[in-house]
Design an enzyme around this catalytic site. Sequence first.
Site, PDB file in Angstrom:
ATOM      1  NE  ARG A 175     -10.423  -3.007  -1.986  1.00 26.88           N
ATOM      2  CZ  ARG A 175      -9.762  -2.331  -1.053  1.00 26.88           C
ATOM      3  NH1 ARG A 175      -8.538  -2.697  -0.742  1.00 26.88           N
ATOM      4  NH2 ARG A 175     -10.287  -1.305  -0.452  1.00 26.88           N
TER       5      ARG A 175
ATOM      6  CG  ASP B 156       0.721  -2.916   6.939  1.00 24.90           C
ATOM      7  OD1 ASP B 156      -0.358  -3.329   7.427  1.00 24.90           O
ATOM      8  OD2 ASP B 156       0.888  -1.743   6.563  1.00 24.90           O
TER       9      ASP B 156
ATOM     10  CE1 TYR C 161      -8.660   1.901   7.726  1.00 18.76           C
ATOM     11  CE2 TYR C 161      -7.652   2.881   9.659  1.00 18.76           C
ATOM     12  CZ  TYR C 161      -7.602   2.560   8.320  1.00 18.76           C
ATOM     13  OH  TYR C 161      -6.504   2.889   7.580  1.00 18.76           O
ATOM     14  CE  LYS C 162      -7.375  -0.758   5.527  1.00 18.97           C
ATOM     15  NZ  LYS C 162      -5.955  -0.712   5.186  1.00 18.97           N
TER      16      LYS C 162
ATOM     17  CG  PHE D  60      -1.974   0.969   1.277  1.00 22.20           C
ATOM     18  CD1 PHE D  60      -3.146   0.755   0.562  1.00 22.20           C
ATOM     19  CD2 PHE D  60      -1.854   2.126   2.020  1.00 22.20           C
ATOM     20  CE1 PHE D  60      -4.166   1.684   0.590  1.00 22.20           C
ATOM     21  CE2 PHE D  60      -2.879   3.064   2.056  1.00 22.20           C
ATOM     22  CZ  PHE D  60      -4.042   2.840   1.332  1.00 22.20           C
TER      23      PHE D  60
END
Length: 394
Positions: A353, A183, A206-207, A112
């Site tokens: 996605r 990560d 938050y995912k 990312f």
Amino acid sequence: MDFKTTKLQFAIPDGVIYLDGNSLGPLPIAAVDRLGRAVTGEWGEMLITAWNKAGWFEMPARLGDRIAPIIGAPKGSVMVGDTLSIKVFQALDVALAMRPKRRVVLSDNGNFPTDLYMAQGLLRRWGSDYELRVVSPEDVAEAITDEIAAVMLTHVDYRSGRMHDMAAITSRAHAQGAVMIWDLAHSAGAVALDLGGAEFACGCTYKYLNGGPGAPAFIYIRPDLIDAVDPLLSGWMGHDAPFAFDLDYRAGAGISRMRVGTPPVLQMAALDAALDIWDGMDMNALRARSVELSERLRLGVIAAIPEWELASPADPAVRGSQISFRHAEGYAITQALIARGVIGDFRAPDILRFGVTPLYLGEGDIDAAIAAMRAVMEGREYACPEYQAQNAVT
Ligand SMILES: *Cc1c(COP(=O)(O)O)cnc(C)c1O
């Protein structure tokens, strides 16, 4: 593990099939009440005494201990706070300090961007002889040589869901004397994890963990290393005695040294409620269910919509908890699906996605989502001009 009951713990709007829990988890119903109590009962009633009375000061460590079992870490090795970008920065700085003779950080081009950006910024400060080397994900193992100070990788690719072999890469890094940083942004709460001997890991909440927009990140340090860590972001909350107000920094005990400044108490209250759902979670059962549902989505789409090209690995063993496809009209298709209540997202240039989260999705949701996808394609609903205009956040 019965995932039918976990579904009841989320406030998902009627008519919505939520396939974007990999980006922002939905609202856990308990968070509404918990936030309300934190606002009125704690902030409102207790005012500043809540730092002690409501345990605000201890929250970053307490939440870290609640996240630990989800990522396969022991208590006392995980601290919550800040954002993931900052936690990556902190971990990488310590890693470089651990290998003072080496100058290269290795990452891959599936990472990312913020992880790479933070590394670029940090390396500029370490010196012009430092290098961030970015290779293809398939070439990572081979690129780990004795030049590498730290290997910094995201375990599950945010676009394709491709998953690195954590054990193999960590052991290769160690064989070459490099420090390993993982990560876990798309892994924590998505797959069963074994950090093995990795020195550092970090991730966001938050995912898949459903802590809410802006929920703080976490950092893990291998227990035997914690006491030697000299943190670059040496804020007062990570000081050994924050309320002694010494003029000189002295790192706090254990993992508390990874704290920086005042924690986001209201965000952490929401995260605290979200973590209730994870208490005693069997991560292997969750993973098995995720694979079952992901395969149903993958095979269903392949059968119903041949013009979508699979962008994820077909083999679930090397895939996280999402399925992605490629289509030139990906953005507009995503918008047309959202209009039908099927919420996924789009990642440039052409990736559709879909996150698969067993906590609140079942076979019926997957089948209904596939039917909506097919209808959007058959009716060319994506051609509608209103779906073609790009929003600021995709
Ligand atoms: C989501 C994500 C981030 C987000 O970082 P923030 O600082 O929380 O905005 C960082 N890295 C990876 C790999 C991610 O997937």
